[in-house]
Design a protein around this motif. Structure first.
Motif, PDB file in Angstrom:
ATOM      1  N   TYR A 110       0.829  -1.191   0.000  1.00 24.87           N
ATOM      2  CA  TYR A 110       0.000   0.000   0.000  1.00 24.87           C
ATOM      3  C   TYR A 110       0.874   1.255   0.000  1.00 24.87           C
ATOM      4  CZ  TYR A 110      -3.706  -3.192   1.280  1.00 24.87           C
ATOM      5  OH  TYR A 110      -4.597  -4.224   1.293  1.00 24.87           O
TER       6      TYR A 110
ATOM      7  N   TYR B  81       0.623   5.752  -0.551  1.00 23.26           N
ATOM      8  CA  TYR B  81      -0.303   6.887  -0.445  1.00 23.26           C
ATOM      9  C   TYR B  81       0.423   8.186  -0.756  1.00 23.26           C
ATOM     10  CZ  TYR B  81      -2.643   3.432   2.575  1.00 23.26           C
ATOM     11  OH  TYR B  81      -3.215   2.289   3.087  1.00 23.26           O
TER      12      TYR B  81
ATOM     13  N   TYR C 193      -0.182  12.229   0.229  1.00 21.36           N
ATOM     14  CA  TYR C 193      -0.916  13.217   0.999  1.00 21.36           C
ATOM     15  C   TYR C 193      -0.350  14.605   0.694  1.00 21.36           C
ATOM     16  CZ  TYR C 193      -2.885   9.584   4.015  1.00 21.36           C
ATOM     17  OH  TYR C 193      -3.569   8.502   4.506  1.00 21.36           O
TER      18      TYR C 193
ATOM     19  N   LEU D  89      -5.678  13.146   1.666  1.00 21.51           N
ATOM     20  CA  LEU D  89      -5.276  12.067   0.775  1.00 21.51           C
ATOM     21  C   LEU D  89      -5.544  12.452  -0.675  1.00 21.51           C
ATOM     22  CD1 LEU D  89      -4.279   9.114   0.524  1.00 21.51           C
ATOM     23  CD2 LEU D  89      -6.682   8.407   0.718  1.00 21.51           C
TER      24      LEU D  89
ATOM     25  N   TYR E 143      -4.134   6.847  -3.695  1.00 17.86           N
ATOM     26  CA  TYR E 143      -3.506   5.733  -3.033  1.00 17.86           C
ATOM     27  C   TYR E 143      -3.491   4.515  -3.954  1.00 17.86           C
ATOM     28  CZ  TYR E 143      -8.197   3.883  -1.926  1.00 17.86           C
ATOM     29  OH  TYR E 143      -9.474   3.394  -2.013  1.00 17.86           O
TER      30      TYR E 143
ATOM     31  N   LYS F 255      -8.562   7.190  -6.321  1.00 14.74           N
ATOM     32  CA  LYS F 255      -8.603   8.578  -5.878  1.00 14.74           C
ATOM     33  C   LYS F 255      -8.850   8.669  -4.383  1.00 14.74           C
ATOM     34  CE  LYS F 255     -10.419  10.227 -10.302  1.00 14.74           C
ATOM     35  NZ  LYS F 255     -11.557  10.892 -10.992  1.00 14.74           N
TER      36      LYS F 255
ATOM     37  N   PHE G 246       3.534  14.544   1.024  1.00 13.96           N
ATOM     38  CA  PHE G 246       4.119  13.382   1.696  1.00 13.96           C
ATOM     39  C   PHE G 246       3.663  12.100   1.016  1.00 13.96           C
ATOM     40  CE2 PHE G 246       6.287  15.156   5.246  1.00 13.96           C
ATOM     41  CZ  PHE G 246       5.595  16.308   5.582  1.00 13.96           C
TER      42      PHE G 246
ATOM     43  N   ARG H 120       2.618   1.186   3.651  1.00 18.15           N
ATOM     44  CA  ARG H 120       2.381   0.227   4.723  1.00 18.15           C
ATOM     45  C   ARG H 120       2.357  -1.159   4.119  1.00 18.15           C
ATOM     46  NH1 ARG H 120      -3.532  -1.070   6.585  1.00 18.15           N
ATOM     47  NH2 ARG H 120      -2.503  -3.083   6.429  1.00 18.15           N
TER      48      ARG H 120
ATOM     49  N   LEU I 100       1.804   3.230   9.139  1.00 15.89           N
ATOM     50  CA  LEU I 100       2.189   4.004   7.968  1.00 15.89           C
ATOM     51  C   LEU I 100       3.596   4.548   8.163  1.00 15.89           C
ATOM     52  CD1 LEU I 100      -0.725   6.381   6.852  1.00 15.89           C
ATOM     53  CD2 LEU I 100       0.272   4.482   5.577  1.00 15.89           C
TER      54      LEU I 100
ATOM     55  N   PHE J 197       6.181   7.308   6.607  1.00 18.45           N
ATOM     56  CA  PHE J 197       6.177   8.504   5.774  1.00 18.45           C
ATOM     57  C   PHE J 197       7.569   8.847   5.275  1.00 18.45           C
ATOM     58  CE2 PHE J 197       1.981  10.448   5.979  1.00 18.45           C
ATOM     59  CZ  PHE J 197       1.386   9.781   7.028  1.00 18.45           C
ATOM     60  N   GLY J 198       7.595   9.443   4.087  1.00 19.76           N
ATOM     61  CA  GLY J 198       8.814  10.063   3.611  1.00 19.76           C
ATOM     62  C   GLY J 198       9.003  11.421   4.279  1.00 19.76           C
TER      63      GLY J 198
END
Lengths: 113, 114
Positions: B31, B33, B35, B45, B48, B57, B90, B94, B103, B105-106
């Motif tokens: 998964y 995403y 953001y 969001l 994804y 979307k 971002f 996951r 999750l 994050f970068g």
């Protein structure tokens, strides 16, 4: 649509005091509730999470409580330290559905030395 | 493991220009995403993906496009940049197991459209 409300937007506490941040979610199918800490210039990092079959979870100075009936969950930080200063986000997710995470609008916590 | 890597960290675009925000993860996560974070608005969001070849979307997809040709990469494309797209972006990922909800994050891409 799905929504997560978070309060307060800013919070200032004296070092050593406790801080509480509250969130309310709208989707009754949500079953996973994480809290993220975001320091300046960085991406959010998970600090604690709770699943819907648990009412409370603790990890040292932080704890999260969940009231499924009221659709409320809260973050509690005890004995706050200057390094706790950051933006905190709550989120809600239905991990058996679309795996989307809906975030609150964030709380800027300032711990005053 | 490097985790989730985003490039570039900063970018200034002129109105109407296009660009691609890169995101790659080395955790073999299904998964992924995208953001956007606006001041006082939390994380919204955009798009994804639940696996390679599958995208969907999110809350605010207009003006963006994504692709997921590999498990590792999930680029975000802005075709005609507008000032409303000024934001911090971002990418997150996951694992696929239902109990593996964390999750990652970068570090974000700060984009200004002038």
């Amino acid at each position: 649509g799905e929504n997560v409300e978070q309060h307060p937007s800013t919070l200032s506490v004296q070092e050593g005091d406790s801080a509480v941040i509250k969130c309310t979610y709208s989707d009754s199918a949500s079953n996973y509730f994480p809290w993220y800490k975001q320091e300046l210039g960085k991406g959010p990092q998970l600090i604690i999470d709770i699943r819907s079959n648990v009412g409370e979870k603790k990890d040292q100075r932080i704890a999260v409580t969940l009231n499924k009936t009221a659709k409320h969950f809260s973050l509690h930080i005890t004995e706050t330290q200057p390094e706790d200063s950051a933006v905190y986000f709550c989120a809600a997710s239905n991990t058996s559905g679309t795996y989307k995470y809906i975030f609150g609008t964030g709380t800027r916590l300032k711990v005053l030395a | 493991n490097a985790g989730v890597t985003q490039t570039p960290k900063f970018r200034i675009l002129k109105i109407g220009q296009s660009m691609t925000l890169q995101c790659t993860q080395d955790m073999n996560h299904n998964y992924m995403y995208w953001y956007r974070q606006d001041p006082g608005m939390g994380l919204k969001l955009i798009y994804y993906s639940v696996g390679a070849g599958i995208t969907d979307k999110g809350e605010v997809p207009n003006g963006y496009n994504v692709s997921r040709s590999t498990t590792e990469d999930f680029p975000l494309r802005l075709e005609l940049a507008a000032p409303s797209q000024t934001s911090v972006y971002f990418c997150a990922s996951r694992g696929g197991h239902p109990t593996n909800e964390k999750l990652f994050f970068g570090s974000g891409t700060q984009l200004s459209v002038l």
